[in-house]
Every structure is written in C-alpha cells, then in structure tokens.
Scaffold this motif. Structure first.
Motif, PDB file in Angstrom:
ATOM      1  N   GLY A 154       0.816  -1.208   0.000  1.00 50.50           N
ATOM      2  CA  GLY A 154       0.000   0.000   0.000  1.00 50.50           C
ATOM      3  C   GLY A 154       0.847   1.253   0.000  1.00 50.50           C
ATOM      4  O   GLY A 154       0.527   2.245  -0.677  1.00 50.50           O
ATOM      5  N   THR A 155       1.951   1.222   0.748  1.00 50.35           N
ATOM      6  CA  THR A 155       2.854   2.378   0.777  1.00 50.35           C
ATOM      7  C   THR A 155       3.469   2.613  -0.591  1.00 50.35           C
ATOM      8  O   THR A 155       3.476   3.741  -1.113  1.00 50.35           O
ATOM      9  N   LEU A 156       3.985   1.565  -1.219  1.00 51.55           N
ATOM     10  CA  LEU A 156       4.650   1.712  -2.517  1.00 51.55           C
ATOM     11  C   LEU A 156       3.657   2.067  -3.627  1.00 51.55           C
ATOM     12  O   LEU A 156       3.935   2.926  -4.472  1.00 51.55           O
ATOM     13  N   VAL A 157       2.502   1.381  -3.623  1.00 53.15           N
ATOM     14  CA  VAL A 157       1.499   1.686  -4.647  1.00 53.15           C
ATOM     15  C   VAL A 157       0.989   3.113  -4.490  1.00 53.15           C
ATOM     16  O   VAL A 157       0.794   3.844  -5.483  1.00 53.15           O
ATOM     17  N   GLY A 158       0.771   3.539  -3.244  1.00 52.71           N
ATOM     18  CA  GLY A 158       0.348   4.918  -3.026  1.00 52.71           C
ATOM     19  C   GLY A 158       1.364   5.912  -3.550  1.00 52.71           C
ATOM     20  O   GLY A 158       1.009   6.920  -4.167  1.00 52.71           O
ATOM     21  N   GLY A 159       2.664   5.609  -3.324  1.00 49.37           N
ATOM     22  CA  GLY A 159       3.704   6.494  -3.840  1.00 49.37           C
ATOM     23  C   GLY A 159       3.697   6.569  -5.357  1.00 49.37           C
ATOM     24  O   GLY A 159       3.825   7.653  -5.948  1.00 49.37           O
ATOM     25  N   LEU A 160       3.533   5.438  -6.009  1.00 51.65           N
ATOM     26  CA  LEU A 160       3.496   5.426  -7.475  1.00 51.65           C
ATOM     27  C   LEU A 160       2.293   6.193  -8.003  1.00 51.65           C
ATOM     28  O   LEU A 160       2.397   6.921  -9.019  1.00 51.65           O
ATOM     29  N   VAL A 161       1.161   6.062  -7.329  1.00 53.41           N
ATOM     30  CA  VAL A 161      -0.023   6.831  -7.731  1.00 53.41           C
ATOM     31  C   VAL A 161       0.239   8.322  -7.569  1.00 53.41           C
ATOM     32  O   VAL A 161      -0.121   9.143  -8.426  1.00 53.41           O
ATOM     33  N   GLY A 162       0.906   8.692  -6.464  1.00 50.63           N
ATOM     34  CA  GLY A 162       1.216  10.105  -6.239  1.00 50.63           C
ATOM     35  C   GLY A 162       2.122  10.672  -7.317  1.00 50.63           C
ATOM     36  O   GLY A 162       1.903  11.787  -7.810  1.00 50.63           O
ATOM     37  N   VAL A 163       3.153   9.902  -7.704  1.00 48.48           N
ATOM     38  CA  VAL A 163       4.050  10.358  -8.774  1.00 48.48           C
ATOM     39  C   VAL A 163       3.287  10.514 -10.083  1.00 48.48           C
ATOM     40  O   VAL A 163       3.481  11.489 -10.835  1.00 48.48           O
TER      41      VAL A 163
END
Length: 402
Positions: free
Chosen positions: A383-392
């Motif tokens: 969830g942390t990594l996917v959220g970061g990718l969505v943010g980028v």
C-alpha cells in the motif's frame, strides 16, 4: 515485518519533510515529495485496514473495526455451517459413497492380498487354532452346517458390536479408526478448498476485495485447517480427537441401548442372511474347507495357500462377480455412512462451533493473525509503494495538464 512496514512509513514521512524543505531547489524534488506524500497516505490507509480486522486502531472504538473479535461467534457458526452443508449432510455423503464399490475392492484384496498376505496368514492361523481348540470338530461342524443361519438370526448383533467397540476404546485399539478419519478429513479439505475461497470472497467487504486480503485470508484459513488436521494426525491427545472419541463412545452406547439403531443392524443382518448368493457361498465353502481347517490350523504358511486360501480367493471372486451380493454389501456401507452423517454430523458441527466459541476474543485474534502471518504486513508495504506510485503519476499528469 511489522517493523519493516512501520519503518517504511516513517521513512516516507522523513522523505516528505525533507523534500518539502528543498522543493524549490529542483523540479525533480517535487516528484520525490509527491511520491512520499502519497506513500504516507497509502501506508496509513492500509495500516488502518489491516489493524481494523483484528483490533481497534489506537484503541479507539471506531465503528466497524475489531471485526474478527466482534464476530467471533458468527465466524464459529459460519464455519460450522460450512462444514455441515458441504461435508456432513446425508446427501453429500450419499453422493460420495455412490461412487465407491466397497465389495469389489474387498473382493480384489481377498483374491490377491499382495504384500499383506504374510501378516494375514499368521493372524488367521492363530485365530483358527484358538477356535478349533475351544470347540470339538463334531460340534463346530454341526453348528456351521445346520444352525449358523438360525443362530445368527437369534443373535442380536448391535449390542455385541457396541460392547466390542467399547472394549476396543478401553484398550486403545480404536486409534487406527481415528487416524483413518483424520486422513479422510484431509482429503475432503483438499478437494473443497475452492468452496472456502468462494465463501470468504462473497462475505468480504469491498476494502478487503480491493486490497486482495480476501484471497490472503482464504489461503491462510485453509492453511490453518490443514495445520489443525496435521496436528490431530500427529498428536494422539489432541482435544478434537478427544471429542471424536466421545462420539465413538456415544455410538457404542447407542448400539447397546438405542432401539432404533439396534433395529437397523438387525434389518441389515436379516437382509444379508436372506441373500441366496450368501447362503450358497457359505454351504460350498464349509463343505470344501471344513476338513482342511482342522489340518492346517497350526500351519499358518499353508493356511492361505491350501483350501482355506482357495476359499478366501473364492469369496473375493464372488464379491467381484456376484452383483446381488456386492450390491447388498455396498448398500449397507452407504447406509452406514449416511446414517453416521445423519446421526453424528450435527454433533461434529457443534464440536467445531463450541470449540471456537469457547476461545476468548484475544485467542481467536491471535491465532488468525498468526495464521495469516507476514502477508498482512506485506499489504502495508504494498500500500505504501502503490500509493507512492499513484502520487508520482498524479504529479506528472498535473505537470503535463497544467
């Protein structure tokens, strides 16, 4: 894994604070800030979702959290109902038993015992010798030839079977039966894993389905059940085996004292005795094997290689070649299995339900959480990594569209 997931969340917070301070130095830092900011949101959201399954986040009584402890009894009833509806109903057992030809399998083994021939030969030799020593030839022959059917009709088998089972349990000779039941349960679970997955998926909320936690939970539930069965197989003093022994003891008692079950056994016995194929087989076997039995009882090596062995092989061939006798035996086995499911299925279901209900909420939570294991924390990491990718991605689109 909790430390890793939490450490990653703290790292994203630190990166966000640093990127916020130096955002003006280079446009690329904006992407770092967007990644870390969205990663914090994703990590916190998944932490809340995972924690809410097992307890109140931050010990706050937020609605719809601590789902498993609050629904412990419902989980117990649902699991018990699943076992009853999919494994222990008479219809399911009847369909499964309809595919089995017990008489043919027994006939093939008697016709060719294979590797078990030596052990069987020694055991039957000792038994035959003891019987022939206790009864003289004339009396034994007369009883076998003229009065077997009459004596069997006069003999009520159910109490004898009940006392035999009771004695076997008292002397711990019933263990192989329980081992066989455990092995059967393992095979049934393996063949019906998809039903557990479907049930968990249907009852899971949208958040669980979106995160894929429903599949993880179903896998871990299956793994937990497999471990439970394995523990029962390895531990002769397992509590569930003790409950099963209580069921066998109840069955032994019913055979001795329940009029309905005694009547069922008597009906099958009379049906078997009325079968002409059985009567013809018995008379032929006795006439051909009576004299040979007296000669070879003390010679186990010759017991199954001589006339008695031929008789056993003849019985095996009869079971394979006589449809009426085979159908009688198979019908009895089916009725016995269906009757057991009908009479004791609810007891087994109550055992499962009462066992889980008897656990306190902390025990249920701890066992399920440990069964699911590291995957819960991987959900937080993902969830942390996917959220970061969505943010980028959103930051990049904002730059393009802006």
């Amino acid at each position: 894994m909790r430390l890793v997931a939490t450490g990653l969340l703290v790292l994203m917070a630190a990166v966000f604070l640093a990127a916020r301070q130096f955002d003006h130095l280079h446009p690329a830092i904006g992407y770092v800030r967007a990644f870390s900011e969205a990663a914090m949101v994703g990590g916190l959201a998944d932490w809340f979702a995972v924690t809410a399954l097992f307890r109140h986040p931050l010990h706050l009584p937020i609605p719809h959290t601590a789902i498993i402890p609050r629904n412990k009894d419902r989980i117990a009833d649902t699991l018990a109902a699943f076992l009853r509806d999919n494994f222990l109903t008479p219809g399911v057992v009847a369909r499964r038993m309809q595919r089995l030809n017990v008489a043919a399998a027994a006939g093939r083994w008697l016709a060719d015992p294979g590797e078990g021939r030596g052990r069987m030969r020694a055991g039957i030799g000792r038994l035959a010798a003891d019987m022939l020593e206790s009864l003289d030839q004339e009396r034994l022959g007369g009883m076998a030839k003229r009065a077997v059917a009459g004596r069997l009709r006069a003999l009520e088998l159910a109490p004898l079977l009940g006392r035999a089972l009771e004695t076997a349990m008292r002397e711990d000779r019933h263990r192989p039966l329980l081992d066989g039941i455990v092995r059967w349960a393992a095979k049934i679970l393996e063949a019906n894993e998809h039903l557990i997955r479907d049930m968990v998926h249907e009852r899971a909320g949208s958040v669980l389905r979106w995160t894929g936690l429903d599949e993880t939970l179903s896998k871990k539930i299956i793994a937990g059940l497999q471990k439970l069965i394995a523990d029962m197989a390895e531990d002769p003093n397992h509590p569930l085996r003790a409950k099963a022994e209580e069921g066998l003891a109840s069955f032994a008692y019913d055979l001795q004292h329940d009029p309905e079950k005694r009547a069922r056994v008597e009906a099958f016995k009379n049906e078997l005795l009325d079968n002409p194929a059985l009567a013809d087989w018995w008379l032929g076997i006795w006439e051909s094997g009576r004299a040979a039995l007296l000669r070879i009882a003390r010679n186990p090596d010759a017991l199954l290689t001589g006339e008695f062995g031929a008789a056993m092989r003849q019985l095996g061939e009869t079971l394979q070649g006589d449809p009426r006798l085979a159908e009688t035996i198979n019908r009895f086995v089916r009725r016995a299995a269906v009757g057991a499911a009908s009479d004791y299925g609810d007891g087994i279901v109550r055992l499962v339900s009462d066992t889980i209900r008897g656990w306190d909420a902390e025990t249920v939570t701890g066992r399920l959480e440990n069964a699911v294991g590291r995957d819960l924390q991987y959900i937080r990491v993902n969830g942390t990594l996917v959220g970061g990718l969505v943010g980028v991605t959103l930051h990049a689109l904002d730059g393009v569209l802006g």
